[in-house]
Every structure is written in structure tokens, then in C-alpha cells.
Design a protein around this motif. Sequence first.
Motif, PDB file in Angstrom:
ATOM      1  N   CYS A   1       0.530  -1.242  -0.313  1.00 16.37           N
ATOM      2  CA  CYS A   1      -0.201  -0.248   0.005  1.00 16.37           C
ATOM      3  C   CYS A   1       0.725   1.159  -0.139  1.00 16.37           C
ATOM      4  CB  CYS A   1      -0.833   0.307   1.198  1.00 16.37           C
ATOM      5  SG  CYS A   1      -2.149   0.873   1.395  1.00 16.37           S
TER       6      CYS A   1
ATOM      7  N   ALA B   1      -0.205   3.813   2.029  1.00 16.95           N
ATOM      8  CA  ALA B   1      -1.246   4.083   2.783  1.00 16.95           C
ATOM      9  C   ALA B   1      -0.188   3.874   4.348  1.00 16.95           C
ATOM     10  CB  ALA B   1      -2.267   4.902   2.479  1.00 16.95           C
ATOM     11  N   ASP B   2      -0.797   4.780   5.326  1.00 15.66           N
ATOM     12  CA  ASP B   2      -0.356   3.879   6.298  1.00 15.66           C
ATOM     13  C   ASP B   2      -1.715   4.284   7.611  1.00 15.66           C
ATOM     14  OD1 ASP B   2       0.824   2.302   8.289  1.00 15.66           O
ATOM     15  OD2 ASP B   2       2.361   3.974   8.930  1.00 15.66           O
ATOM     16  N   CYS B   3      -2.357   3.965   6.615  1.00 17.82           N
ATOM     17  CA  CYS B   3      -4.088   4.301   7.550  1.00 17.82           C
ATOM     18  C   CYS B   3      -3.870   3.987   8.781  1.00 17.82           C
ATOM     19  CB  CYS B   3      -4.613   4.277   6.704  1.00 17.82           C
ATOM     20  SG  CYS B   3      -5.676   3.937   5.970  1.00 17.82           S
TER      21      CYS B   3
ATOM     22  N   CYS C   1      -6.040   1.144   9.471  1.00 19.72           N
ATOM     23  CA  CYS C   1      -5.937   0.302   8.806  1.00 19.72           C
ATOM     24  C   CYS C   1      -5.571  -1.194   9.069  1.00 19.72           C
ATOM     25  CB  CYS C   1      -4.267  -0.200   7.582  1.00 19.72           C
ATOM     26  SG  CYS C   1      -4.244  -1.105   6.918  1.00 19.72           S
TER      27      CYS C   1
ATOM     28  N   SER D   1      -5.776  -4.223   8.218  1.00 17.44           N
ATOM     29  CA  SER D   1      -4.867  -5.709   7.457  1.00 17.44           C
ATOM     30  C   SER D   1      -3.330  -5.070   7.803  1.00 17.44           C
ATOM     31  CB  SER D   1      -4.827  -5.568   5.620  1.00 17.44           C
ATOM     32  OG  SER D   1      -4.465  -4.434   5.341  1.00 17.44           O
TER      33      SER D   1
ATOM     34  N   ARG E   1      -2.489  -9.351   6.643  1.00 17.14           N
ATOM     35  CA  ARG E   1      -3.030  -8.643   5.200  1.00 17.14           C
ATOM     36  C   ARG E   1      -2.456  -9.586   4.045  1.00 17.14           C
ATOM     37  NH1 ARG E   1      -0.347  -4.086   3.151  1.00 17.14           N
ATOM     38  NH2 ARG E   1      -1.661  -2.748   4.368  1.00 17.14           N
TER      39      ARG E   1
ATOM     40  N   GLU F   1      -6.160  -7.147   2.563  1.00 12.22           N
ATOM     41  CA  GLU F   1      -4.816  -6.235   1.690  1.00 12.22           C
ATOM     42  C   GLU F   1      -4.667  -5.042   1.405  1.00 12.22           C
ATOM     43  OE1 GLU F   1      -5.774  -5.936  -2.678  1.00 12.22           O
ATOM     44  OE2 GLU F   1      -7.668  -6.234  -2.643  1.00 12.22           O
ATOM     45  N   GLY F   2      -3.510  -4.983   0.806  1.00 13.25           N
ATOM     46  CA  GLY F   2      -3.204  -3.203   0.452  1.00 13.25           C
ATOM     47  C   GLY F   2      -4.245  -1.941  -0.700  1.00 13.25           C
ATOM     48  N   GLU F   3      -3.120  -1.508  -1.565  1.00  7.68           N
ATOM     49  CA  GLU F   3      -4.602  -1.349  -2.779  1.00  7.68           C
ATOM     50  C   GLU F   3      -3.753  -1.418  -3.723  1.00  7.68           C
ATOM     51  OE1 GLU F   3      -5.847   1.762  -2.345  1.00  7.68           O
ATOM     52  OE2 GLU F   3      -5.611   1.330  -4.958  1.00  7.68           O
TER      53      GLU F   3
ATOM     54  N   ASN G   1      -8.222   3.807  -2.424  1.00  8.07           N
ATOM     55  CA  ASN G   1      -7.535   4.899  -2.329  1.00  8.07           C
ATOM     56  C   ASN G   1      -7.164   5.716  -2.730  1.00  8.07           C
ATOM     57  OD1 ASN G   1      -5.257   4.661  -2.620  1.00  8.07           O
ATOM     58  ND2 ASN G   1      -4.395   4.037  -0.906  1.00  8.07           N
TER      59      ASN G   1
ATOM     60  N   TYR H   1      -4.060   9.337   7.035  1.00  9.11           N
ATOM     61  CA  TYR H   1      -3.750   8.536   5.695  1.00  9.11           C
ATOM     62  C   TYR H   1      -2.627   8.332   6.114  1.00  9.11           C
ATOM     63  CZ  TYR H   1      -8.303   7.431   3.156  1.00  9.11           C
ATOM     64  OH  TYR H   1      -9.282   6.799   3.554  1.00  9.11           O
TER      65      TYR H   1
HETATM   66  S1  SF4 Z   1      -5.305   2.418   2.290  1.00 14.55           S
HETATM   67 FE1  SF4 Z   1      -6.252   0.596   2.384  1.00 14.55          FE
HETATM   68  S2  SF4 Z   1      -4.193  -0.746   3.036  1.00 14.55           S
HETATM   69 FE2  SF4 Z   1      -3.347   1.030   2.315  1.00 14.55          FE
HETATM   70  S3  SF4 Z   1      -3.153   1.393   4.689  1.00 14.55           S
HETATM   71 FE3  SF4 Z   1      -5.139   2.691   4.337  1.00 14.55          FE
HETATM   72  S4  SF4 Z   1      -6.918   1.381   4.919  1.00 14.55           S
HETATM   73 FE4  SF4 Z   1      -4.392  -0.210   4.761  1.00 14.55          FE
END
Ligand code: SF4
Length: 422
Positions: free
Chosen positions: A185, A187-189, A192, A194, A207, A240-242, A271, A305
Motif C-alpha cells: 500500500c 498509505a499507512d492508515c 487499517c 490489514s 494482509r 490487502e493493501g492498495e 484510496n 492516511y
Molecule cells: S489505504 Fe487501505 S490498505 Fe492502505 S493503509 Fe489505508 S486502509 Fe490499509
Amino acid sequence: MRPLVARADGSVEVLGGFRPAARSGTRACGLEAADVIPIPEGCTLMHLPERRPLALDTRDRPIEIEADLLPVAAVLPVGYLRALLPASRPLPGSRRLPLFGYAAVVEHNGALKVAAMRTDRFAWWQPEHHGSAELLPAIAMARAALPDNRLVEHLTTCATDHRCYTAQNTFFRRYEGALPASPACNADCLGCISLQSDGAAPAPQPRMRFAPTADELFTLADYFLDGRDAAIVSFGQGCEGEALTRDDVLIEATQRIRASHPHATVHINTNGSKPRFLEQLIAAGCNSVRISAISFTDSVFRAYYRPLGYGLDDVMACGRVMAEAGGQVCLNLLTFPGLTDSPAELDATVAACVAMGVQQVQWRSLNVDHDWLIDVLSRAGHALDSGIRMPQAYETVRHRLPGVEHGNFTRPVRTGAPSPWG
Ligand code: SF4
């Protein structure tokens, strides 16, 4: 109405002599009958460890309940939106809570009530359609049909261990099927589900650890879409990621899906970080997007995010490119009482929906430790004390966006809607 509290052994009891409290962001408030609904089927009660419950005294002042009592919160099933946070205060040094959308819950005339509202009744996602005895035979069929496809094993864990409805539907070959595409991904929400990069709270859906090939994605989609009630295939899942980081693999898989299933909805949950790539995906046959956002205020967006190499302009452009191509644009609005329902946030959300061509707003309760999020956002300069209440926010957005749908779940693209591939 009376407050609910818990003992450390998990037992729940009613607390006499106090009025129940809840929270909108940082602000403690009373709970009235109009704020709550009967606790829905599928709701889970949880106690909040290392926290103190708050209640209102006889003069409606919020006070901390001493002794060995813990706050209680409700976690809602899909189709419901949290209206208020549980009235709790973390003790010094308390650990971060697991990622759930904690809602205020009370006792009223001998029954449990929760601060929430119903936002969607779409039959596809009702609990009674899931977790049946037919699941294991359906998984066995998929294994036999796609023996070398790693996605089948991955989704088996999602469907059984994590009870993911989308994974289960993939095996039942109905409604919306999952095509998880990316282990990475950009981002690092904070919320998140996963991957929690600092490990302070467990991620509920670990993940995925491999990058599926275009062939694995296509053959699973092809198998799913041959099901009688199958309608949507979706890249971008909770495990999963993005998905947009998979570039060429996604384009090849989408071209093959579109060629074999000209009437399917090919959807991506994202995202919204890569509008130029989304344009290429649309040209390949993708006709629906759901873009997740907690806020269209740049400092809130960045604090939550922690994005790498993209910003809100890209998120907005992702909506625009799909709308201009004639596809479906949904906004996955990650809501938090005290933030989402503040007047400034509502103005920004409405303006973004117009600019992005949003056709449906999906109202979701953000799964996160509420006090951690408040702490992070207050360090970014946001006080979270001016919410007008979520039901009022919902009505405000409905009123200001005529013609836009509101709910919880993605629908198939309507037959006859203009489509980019003719
Ligand atoms: S965009 Fe989705 S997969 Fe990426 S960190 Fe945020 S929640 Fe996780």
C-alpha cells in the motif's frame, strides 16, 4: 435510561443512580431516547479494558465512575451507523484498543439500546445469508475448479477464519466477489484493518502476503461470474493493501474479465491515490469505483492516511475520471462522531461529492481506538468538539446532495447506464 458497565470477568450490569453518557469526539453528552435504537441482531457487546466509564450525575455533570467497573461499548453489524462514541476515558499508560467501531450502549426499560441508525437494508449482505453449512462444499468446488490459484486458499481463510461475507460470496458465486490484488500500500492508515505498522493493536484481517498474477485474478473472476447470481467483481478488499499499486496486472485481468463478461460490474475499492492509472483501468473495462475517505480537510486526511506520494487532489481526480467515463462513483465515508458531523467537515464533504461526481455515499463507522484518533488529530490542530450528531449530519448531506444515494453497500451498475466500453 441507565448506564451499562462491565466487570473484569466480562459480566455486564446496570449502574443505578446515574444518567447514561456518550461522547461526540471529545465532548461528553447525555443520551436521550431519540439517540438510541433497539440493539440489532448481530451486535456485539465489548468492555473497554484499562478505561474508566463516564456517566452523568443528578445535575447532568459528567463524572468518572470509580471502583473496578469498566465501560461497555457495542460493535454494530453492517448496515448500521454509529451515532455516538462510548463514554469512557483511558487510564494513563493504557494499551490501544483493537480496531472496532465502538458505539455507546445503554439499558432502557429492561432492554439494550445503542446510539446508532440503520443506513442500508440491501438483502445481499444480511447475516442470515452467510456462514451456512454450504460454505465448505462451495470452497471444495472452487479448489477443484482452480487447483493452482493461490487466491482460493487466501479467500478460504478470509471466509472461514475471518468470516468475511465477500469471501463467502465469492465461493457461493453470487452477488459481489472478492479479487484481492495487492500486498502493498502507498498509505499507512491509523485504522487499517490489514496492517498496523507499529503493532500496537492487532490487525483483524492479516494482509495478504503474495502478489496474484493477472491469470489468477482473471480465472477466479471468470469462475465467480459464471454463478447464476453473480454481479460484481471487486478489486481492493480488507485483507490487502492498495489495488491501484498493481498497475499492469490489474489492467490485463480487467481486459480479460470484460471480454468474457461484458455485462458484469468490474469494481475497485481504493484510496484514490492514482487517477492516471484508474483512467487506464477504466479503458480496460472497470466501470465502478468506491473511494475511501475520512475527511476532505487536508490536515485530517494526512494525519489519518499518512499517504506516500499522493494527496487529496488525486483522490478527487479519481472520482472525476470515473464520473466522466460514465461509470459508478461511490464514496466510502469513514465516519467518526465529533469529526464527520462538524459543520466545516460537512461543507468539505458535500463540496467533494459534487466535484467528484459521487452517486452514492456509503456511511461507515470508522474502526479505530477513538481516543487514539482524537489524540492524533488534536496534535494536528483539530479539537473534535463541534459535532451536530450523526443523524443530523446524514440528513444534512442528503438534503444538500439531491439525487445522490445513501447506504452502506455497492450496487451493480445499472443496466442501460452509459459505459466507457460501449
Ligand atoms: S489505504 Fe487501505 S490498505 Fe492502505 S493503509 Fe489505508 S486502509 Fe490499509
